[in-house]
Design a protein around this motif. Structure first.
Motif, PDB file in Angstrom:
ATOM      1  N   ILE B 265       0.838  -1.205   0.000  1.00 12.27           N
ATOM      2  CA  ILE B 265       0.000   0.000   0.000  1.00 12.27           C
ATOM      3  C   ILE B 265       0.876   1.260   0.000  1.00 12.27           C
ATOM      4  CG2 ILE B 265      -0.490   0.473   2.440  1.00 12.27           C
ATOM      5  CD1 ILE B 265      -3.354   0.689   1.743  1.00 12.27           C
ATOM      6  N   VAL B 266       1.958   1.215   0.778  1.00 10.93           N
ATOM      7  CA  VAL B 266       2.848   2.385   0.821  1.00 10.93           C
ATOM      8  C   VAL B 266       3.462   2.618  -0.562  1.00 10.93           C
ATOM      9  CG1 VAL B 266       5.051   3.210   1.749  1.00 10.93           C
ATOM     10  CG2 VAL B 266       3.333   2.300   3.293  1.00 10.93           C
ATOM     11  N   THR B 267       3.882   1.530  -1.216  1.00 12.36           N
ATOM     12  CA  THR B 267       4.469   1.644  -2.555  1.00 12.36           C
ATOM     13  C   THR B 267       3.457   2.244  -3.524  1.00 12.36           C
ATOM     14  OG1 THR B 267       5.587  -0.404  -2.020  1.00 12.36           O
ATOM     15  CG2 THR B 267       5.755   0.326  -4.289  1.00 12.36           C
ATOM     16  N   PHE B 268       2.239   1.704  -3.465  1.00  8.75           N
ATOM     17  CA  PHE B 268       1.196   2.174  -4.383  1.00  8.75           C
ATOM     18  C   PHE B 268       0.867   3.650  -4.147  1.00  8.75           C
ATOM     19  CE2 PHE B 268      -3.528   2.240  -5.367  1.00  8.75           C
ATOM     20  CZ  PHE B 268      -3.328   2.427  -6.732  1.00  8.75           C
ATOM     21  N   MET B 269       0.797   4.029  -2.875  1.00 11.77           N
ATOM     22  CA  MET B 269       0.474   5.418  -2.556  1.00 11.77           C
ATOM     23  C   MET B 269       1.582   6.356  -3.053  1.00 11.77           C
ATOM     24  SD  MET B 269      -2.399   5.102  -1.456  1.00 11.77           S
ATOM     25  CE  MET B 269      -3.319   3.649  -1.060  1.00 11.77           C
ATOM     26  N   LEU B 270       2.825   5.876  -2.958  1.00 14.09           N
ATOM     27  CA  LEU B 270       3.933   6.703  -3.453  1.00 14.09           C
ATOM     28  C   LEU B 270       3.818   6.895  -4.965  1.00 14.09           C
ATOM     29  CD1 LEU B 270       6.983   5.397  -1.394  1.00 14.09           C
ATOM     30  CD2 LEU B 270       5.953   7.662  -1.291  1.00 14.09           C
ATOM     31  N   ILE B 271       3.438   5.800  -5.649  1.00 13.38           N
ATOM     32  CA  ILE B 271       3.279   5.892  -7.107  1.00 13.38           C
ATOM     33  C   ILE B 271       2.153   6.885  -7.437  1.00 13.38           C
ATOM     34  CG2 ILE B 271       2.592   4.600  -9.182  1.00 13.38           C
ATOM     35  CD1 ILE B 271       3.902   2.119  -7.818  1.00 13.38           C
ATOM     36  N   LEU B 272       1.045   6.733  -6.693  1.00 16.32           N
ATOM     37  CA  LEU B 272      -0.092   7.640  -6.909  1.00 16.32           C
ATOM     38  C   LEU B 272       0.318   9.094  -6.675  1.00 16.32           C
ATOM     39  CD1 LEU B 272      -3.361   6.354  -5.241  1.00 16.32           C
ATOM     40  CD2 LEU B 272      -3.037   7.033  -7.582  1.00 16.32           C
ATOM     41  N   TYR B 273       1.032   9.292  -5.565  1.00 14.69           N
ATOM     42  CA  TYR B 273       1.446  10.643  -5.195  1.00 14.69           C
ATOM     43  C   TYR B 273       2.303  11.251  -6.302  1.00 14.69           C
ATOM     44  CZ  TYR B 273       3.069  14.464  -2.245  1.00 14.69           C
ATOM     45  OH  TYR B 273       3.334  15.707  -1.735  1.00 14.69           O
ATOM     46  N   GLN B 274       3.222  10.414  -6.796  1.00 14.55           N
ATOM     47  CA  GLN B 274       4.110  10.889  -7.865  1.00 14.55           C
ATOM     48  C   GLN B 274       3.326  11.220  -9.112  1.00 14.55           C
ATOM     49  OE1 GLN B 274       7.460   8.348  -8.654  1.00 14.55           O
ATOM     50  NE2 GLN B 274       8.659  10.062  -7.917  1.00 14.55           N
ATOM     51  N   ARG B 275       2.349  10.343  -9.415  1.00 13.49           N
ATOM     52  CA  ARG B 275       1.558  10.540 -10.639  1.00 13.49           C
ATOM     53  C   ARG B 275       0.843  11.886 -10.586  1.00 13.49           C
ATOM     54  NH1 ARG B 275      -3.872   7.313 -12.013  1.00 13.49           N
ATOM     55  NH2 ARG B 275      -4.815   9.300 -12.447  1.00 13.49           N
ATOM     56  N   TYR B 276       0.266  12.159  -9.423  1.00 12.72           N
ATOM     57  CA  TYR B 276      -0.489  13.392  -9.303  1.00 12.72           C
ATOM     58  C   TYR B 276       0.416  14.620  -9.151  1.00 12.72           C
ATOM     59  CZ  TYR B 276      -5.067  11.379  -9.399  1.00 12.72           C
ATOM     60  OH  TYR B 276      -6.224  10.764  -9.821  1.00 12.72           O
ATOM     61  N   SER B 277       1.659  14.384  -8.790  1.00 11.28           N
ATOM     62  CA  SER B 277       2.569  15.513  -8.622  1.00 11.28           C
ATOM     63  C   SER B 277       3.299  15.848  -9.921  1.00 11.28           C
ATOM     64  CB  SER B 277       3.616  15.192  -7.561  1.00 11.28           C
ATOM     65  OG  SER B 277       2.983  14.787  -6.400  1.00 11.28           O
ATOM     66  N   MET B 278       3.146  15.011 -10.927  1.00 13.71           N
ATOM     67  CA  MET B 278       3.912  15.208 -12.152  1.00 13.71           C
ATOM     68  C   MET B 278       3.671  16.602 -12.734  1.00 13.71           C
ATOM     69  SD  MET B 278       3.648  11.541 -13.929  1.00 13.71           S
ATOM     70  CE  MET B 278       3.605  12.180 -15.580  1.00 13.71           C
ATOM     71  N   VAL B 279       4.763  17.250 -13.074  1.00 15.29           N
ATOM     72  CA  VAL B 279       4.687  18.653 -13.480  1.00 15.29           C
ATOM     73  C   VAL B 279       3.851  18.835 -14.748  1.00 15.29           C
ATOM     74  CG1 VAL B 279       6.083  20.659 -14.125  1.00 15.29           C
ATOM     75  CG2 VAL B 279       6.909  19.067 -12.413  1.00 15.29           C
ATOM     76  N   TYR B 280       3.979  17.931 -15.693  1.00 14.56           N
ATOM     77  CA  TYR B 280       3.280  18.123 -16.960  1.00 14.56           C
ATOM     78  C   TYR B 280       2.065  17.213 -17.122  1.00 14.56           C
ATOM     79  CZ  TYR B 280       7.435  20.768 -18.032  1.00 14.56           C
ATOM     80  OH  TYR B 280       8.437  21.683 -17.990  1.00 14.56           O
ATOM     81  N   VAL B 384      -3.181  25.415  -5.505  1.00 12.14           N
ATOM     82  CA  VAL B 384      -2.751  26.681  -4.893  1.00 12.14           C
ATOM     83  C   VAL B 384      -1.727  27.421  -5.765  1.00 12.14           C
ATOM     84  CG1 VAL B 384      -3.257  26.033  -2.512  1.00 12.14           C
ATOM     85  CG2 VAL B 384      -0.990  25.559  -3.438  1.00 12.14           C
ATOM     86  N   THR B 385      -1.207  26.774  -6.797  1.00  6.97           N
ATOM     87  CA  THR B 385      -0.304  27.506  -7.702  1.00  6.97           C
ATOM     88  C   THR B 385      -1.166  28.388  -8.609  1.00  6.97           C
ATOM     89  OG1 THR B 385      -0.353  25.724  -9.300  1.00  6.97           O
ATOM     90  CG2 THR B 385       1.506  25.726  -7.803  1.00  6.97           C
ATOM     91  N   PRO B 386      -0.649  29.514  -9.082  1.00  9.81           N
ATOM     92  CA  PRO B 386      -1.462  30.355  -9.949  1.00  9.81           C
ATOM     93  C   PRO B 386      -1.962  29.565 -11.164  1.00  9.81           C
ATOM     94  CG  PRO B 386       0.554  31.477  -9.320  1.00  9.81           C
ATOM     95  CD  PRO B 386       0.677  30.075  -8.828  1.00  9.81           C
ATOM     96  N   PRO B 387      -3.256  29.703 -11.522  1.00 11.92           N
ATOM     97  CA  PRO B 387      -3.811  28.916 -12.627  1.00 11.92           C
ATOM     98  C   PRO B 387      -2.999  29.059 -13.917  1.00 11.92           C
ATOM     99  CG  PRO B 387      -5.541  30.142 -11.528  1.00 11.92           C
ATOM    100  CD  PRO B 387      -4.263  30.570 -10.897  1.00 11.92           C
ATOM    101  N   LYS B 388      -2.411  30.213 -14.099  1.00 11.87           N
ATOM    102  CA  LYS B 388      -1.626  30.454 -15.309  1.00 11.87           C
ATOM    103  C   LYS B 388      -0.468  29.453 -15.408  1.00 11.87           C
ATOM    104  CE  LYS B 388       1.028  34.053 -17.527  1.00 11.87           C
ATOM    105  NZ  LYS B 388       1.877  35.198 -17.240  1.00 11.87           N
ATOM    106  N   GLU B 389       0.178  29.202 -14.258  1.00 15.99           N
ATOM    107  CA  GLU B 389       1.307  28.249 -14.243  1.00 15.99           C
ATOM    108  C   GLU B 389       0.795  26.819 -14.396  1.00 15.99           C
ATOM    109  OE1 GLU B 389       4.035  28.430 -10.909  1.00 15.99           O
ATOM    110  OE2 GLU B 389       3.857  30.619 -10.948  1.00 15.99           O
ATOM    111  N   ALA B 390      -0.319  26.524 -13.723  1.00 22.87           N
ATOM    112  CA  ALA B 390      -0.843  25.152 -13.755  1.00 22.87           C
ATOM    113  C   ALA B 390      -1.274  24.745 -15.159  1.00 22.87           C
ATOM    114  CB  ALA B 390      -2.013  25.032 -12.788  1.00 22.87           C
ATOM    115  N   MET B 391      -1.733  25.714 -15.946  1.00 23.43           N
ATOM    116  CA  MET B 391      -2.239  25.398 -17.285  1.00 23.43           C
ATOM    117  C   MET B 391      -1.129  25.171 -18.301  1.00 23.43           C
ATOM    118  SD  MET B 391      -5.602  27.683 -17.980  1.00 23.43           S
ATOM    119  CE  MET B 391      -4.847  29.231 -17.574  1.00 23.43           C
ATOM    120  N   LEU B 392       0.105  25.526 -17.943  1.00 22.26           N
ATOM    121  CA  LEU B 392       1.205  25.442 -18.920  1.00 22.26           C
ATOM    122  C   LEU B 392       1.450  24.007 -19.379  1.00 22.26           C
ATOM    123  CD1 LEU B 392       3.820  27.930 -17.420  1.00 22.26           C
ATOM    124  CD2 LEU B 392       2.501  28.233 -19.495  1.00 22.26           C
TER     125      LEU B 392
END
Lengths: 233, 392
Positions: B265-280, B384-392
C-alpha cells in the motif's frame, strides 16, 4: 470599468534571473469599450491579461475591475471574481479535451448553485452566440482549431460576464476562422461587453468597432491610438 | 437540487476519463482482494477452530517426567472423578504415527466405542457406526487426507502398522471421515482404544491424557490447584490456553500478510502521489483550467475528493466480492496452503463463510485514507499555484 495603476510584474523576483515583464502600466477602460493590446511576442500583453483575470498577482500597483481591487483578492474571492465578472479566451483554448463542447461550456457554472437545467439553457444560449451549438455533443478533441476557439468563446460568455479577455485569439486559426472570430467580437461589442484583445495579428488593424489600440513594448504601453470605432474618429 | 450540477459533472469526468482511472482501480482491486481474502480466510479458520474448541473438554491433564510429557496412568481417571464439580472425565489414547518411507505422520486417536460420551461424539461426526461389522475385524476410520495418501500408495483396503515391538498390525479401512471435518480430522485415524495402545506400545493401564469438564467457570482455578496437590507430576492445560494458542497462530499468519499489505500500500500510494505531482500531467492542466474558469481551491478539492472516493468505493466493493467468491466459493486455492501449511497431508477444507463487518470497515478506512491523501495533497499543491502556471 477597468483601472490599472502603476502595475508591474517581475518574475523570479529577488533572484539573478529576475525579469520585469510589466513596467508601471496605467490603463483606464470604460464599460462597453473594445480595445486591442498590440505588440510583438514577449511585450507583456498576455501577462497583463492574466493579471486582469486574477490568474496571477502583480508585483506592485493596483488593478481595479468594477470597483473591486483585483490585485489583492484572496483565492476564494478571486475565483468568485473569475466566475462572475470575466470571461477569458486563451491562445491555446485550454479546454477539457475529453469532455464535449456543451460540458466544457457548462464548466464555469458548475459550482454556482444553479440547477442543472438552468446551466444547460445558459450553455445553449452561449453556444448559439459563439456559433458552435451544432457541435454541442461532440468531444472537444475531435474539433478543428476554429471550432475549439468558438467553444472557448462560448465558455467565456456562458456566465454573461461584463469583461471579456482574449489572449492571442487567432494565433492558432487560419484566416477564414480568424475572420469568423472577428465577427463574434463585433457581436460582443453590440451586446455591450467590455473586450480586451491581446494580439499581434494584422487582421485586427483598422477594425471599425475597435475603440482604442494600445501598443506595448518591453512591458510598457508606449503608444495609444483611437480605433475606427471610437467616437473621436 | 443545488449539487446536481456538481455530481453530473463528476459523473461525466469519471466516465469520460475511464482510462485515467483504470490503472488505479485495477491495482486497488488487487490489493483489496488480497487483503480481504486473507482476512476472510483467517476469520473463517479462527471461527471454525474456536467453534470446534467449544465442543472440546475444558481441561486436559498429562503426566510429566523430567519436564517431558509421558503416558498417564489410567488410574488417575477415577481420582479426578472424585473431585467435586468435575464431569465427563475421559481417558484418551492418541499420538503421531510416522510413515517413514514418505516422511509423513498420521494422528491416531484411540476411542472407547463403548463409552457413551465417545460414541455420541463419533455418531455426531459420521452417523451411526455398524459396531458389529466394525469389530468383526480390526478396523479404523480415516480422515480424507489419510485416505488419499494411502490410496496413492496402493493401500486401498487396509494398512499395516509397525508396532514398537517389531510386530506388524494390519488394520482395515472401515470408512472415511466426512470432508466437513477436514480442518481437524484430515490427517486423523480413529480406531478402538486397545488397538491404538498396541500400535503405540502402551500398557493397558496407560493413556496419553485425560480430559474432563468443569461446568462452573468460577471453580476452574480451584480445580487446577487440587490437581496439583493430588499429583505432583501433573500438567494441566485448560481450553482457554489452547484457544489463545490457535488465535495467536492465525493472528501471526494474518499479521505477516498485513505487513506485506502495508508495504504494498505504501508503494502504491507513493506511485499515486508521484503521478499526481507530475509537473506536466493532464491532471495539472485540468486543475489549472478549472481554476481559470472560476473554480476555487475548495471546489477543486471537493471534485478530486469525490472523484477518488468513487474509485476507492468501487475498487473496494469489487475487491471484497472477488475475495468472497475466491475464499468461500472456490475454496481459496493456493492461499489455503499458506494457512493450512504445517499439516503433512494436503488438506481440502470448506471454509465457513464468516464476514466481520468491523474488520472490513477497517480495511476500507486503512485503504481509503492513504489513497485519498495521496491524491488530494498533490491536487491541493497544484490548486494553490497560480492557474496560469498550472495550465502550462
Amino acid at each position: 470599468m477597468v483601472i490599472l495603476e502603476n502595475v508591474t510584474k517581475v518574475y523570479n523576483e529577488g533572484t539573478p534571473q529576475a525579469f520585469e515583464a510589466l513596467r508601471a502600466v496605467n490603463l483606464h477602460l470604460a464599460e462597453g469599450e473594445t480595445v486591442i493590446l498590440s505588440g510583438v511576442s514577449g511585450s507583456g500583453k498576455s501577462t497583463l491579461l492574466s493579471l486582469i483575470a486574477a490568474l496571477d498577482k502583480p508585483s506592485s500597483g493596483k488593478i481595479i475591475v468594477e470597483g473591486e481591487l483585483v490585485s489583492k483578492l484572496p483565492d476564494l474571492h478571486a475565483s468568485a471574481y473569475r466566475a462572475k465578472t470575466i470571461g477569458v479566451v486563451f491562445q491555446h483554448f485550454n479546454l477539457l479535451e475529453t469532455l464535449s463542447v456543451e460540458e466544457n461550456v457548462m464548466a464555469p457554472l458548475i459550482n454556482t448553485g444553479l440547477p442543472l437545467e438552468t446551466i444547460k439553457t445558459m450553455a445553449a444560449k452561449s453556444m448559439e452566440t459563439a456559433a458552435i451549438v451544432h457541435k454541442a455533443s461532440q468531444e472537444v478533441k475531435a474539433l478543428s482549431g476554429g471550432e475549439k476557439q468558438r467553444c472557448a468563446i462560448a465558455r467565456a460568455l456562458v456566465h454573461d460576464p461584463k469583461l471579456i479577455l482574449c489572449d492571442e485569439p487567432t494565433a492558432n486559426l487560419d484566416k477564414a476562422n480568424s475572420l469568423k472570430f472577428i465577427e463574434i467580437l463585433r457581436t460582443l461589442r453590440s451586446m455591450g461587453k467590455t473586450v480586451i484583445v491581446a494580439t499581434h495579428d494584422p487582421l485586427f488593424e483598422g477594425l471599425d468597432f475597435v475603440d482604442r489600440v494600445f501598443h506595448m513594448e518591453d512591458g510598457a504601453i508606449v503608444n495609444q491610438e483611437s480605433g475606427a470605432g471610437s467616437p473621436e474618429q | 437540487m443545488q449539487n446536481s450540477a456538481f455530481f453530473h459533472f463528476l459523473t461525466l469526468l469519471l466516465f469520460k476519463q475511464k482510462s485515467k482511472h483504470i490503472g488505479a482501480v485495477l491495482i486497488s482491486v488487487v490489493i483489496i482482494f488480497l487483503l480481504s481474502s486473507v482476512l476472510f480466510l483467517s476469520t473463517s479458520l479462527r471461527y471454525s477452530l474456536l467453534a470446534t474448541m467449544d465442543k472440546q473438554a475444558d481441561f486436559t491433564v498429562t503426566r510429566m517426567q523430567a519436564g517431558k510429557a509421558v503416558n498417564t496412568p489410567s488410574a488417575w481417571t477415577d481420582k479426578i472423578l472424585e473431585i467435586n464439580g468435575v464431569t465427563k472425565v475421559a481417558p484418551r489414547v492418541y499420538g503421531r504415527y510416522f510413515f517413514a518411507p514418505r516422511e509423513n505422520a498420521f494422528l491416531i486417536v484411540g476411542v472407547d466405542f463403548f463409552d457413551e460420551q465417545s460414541s455420541q461424539a463419533l455418531e455426531r461426526l459420521i452417523g451411526k457406526v455398524d459396531m458389529k461389522r466394525f469389530f468383526s475385524e480390526e478396523s479404523m476410520l480415516v480422515g480424507e487426507g489419510v485416505r488419499q495418501f494411502l490410496r496413492a500408495h496402493y493401500f486401498n483396503r487396509d494398512f499395516t502398522f509397525k508396532t514398537p515391538v517389531g510386530k506388524f498390525k494390519k488394520v482395515t479401512i472401515f470408512q472415511t471421515l466426512p470432508e466437513s471435518a477436514n480442518l481437524i480430522a484430515n490427517d486423523m485415524i480413529v480406531m478402538p482404544i486397545d488397538l491404538a495402545r498396541e500400535i503405540f506400545g502402551m500398557q493397558e493401564d496407560e493413556v496419553t491424557d485425560i480430559t474432563f469438564n468443569v461446568p462452573n467457570d468460577a471453580e476452574w482455578d480451584n480445580i487446577v490447584t487440587k490437581l496439583h496437590l493430588m499429583f505432583y507430576d501433573v500438567r494441566v492445560i485448560d481450553k482457554r490456553e489452547i484457544k489463545k494458542a490457535y488465535e495467536n497462530l492465525y493472528n501471526y499468519k494474518g499479521g505477516l500478510f498485513l505487513l506485506l499489505y502495508l508495504i504494498t500500500i505504501v508503494t502504491f500510494m507513493l506511485i499515486l502521489y508521484q503521478r499526481y505531482s507530475m509537473v506536466y500531467s493532464t491532471e495539472r492542466k485540468e486543475i489549472g483550467i478549472l481554476r481559470a474558469v472560476g473554480w476555487s481551491i475548495r471546489d477543486i478539492l471537493k471534485l478530486k475528493f469525490y472523484e477518488n472516493l468513487v474509485i476507492v468505493i468501487v475498487s473496494f466493493i469489487i475487491g471484497v466480492l472477488l475475495a468472497y467468491l475466491y475464499v468461500f466459493v472456490l475454496g481459496a486455492p493456493l492461499l489455503d496452503r499458506l494457512f493450512l501449511g504445517g499439516a503433512n497431508l494436503h488438506n481440502h477444507v470448506s471454509f465457513v463463510p464468516v464476514v466481520e463487518f468491523g474488520t472490513l470497515g477497517s480495511v476500507f478506512l486503512f485503504y481509503a485514507i492513504p489513497f485519498l491523501a495521496a491524491v488530494l495533497i498533490p491536487a491541493w499543491k497544484i490548486a494553490v499555484t497560480p492557474p496560469k502556471e498550472a495550465m502550462l
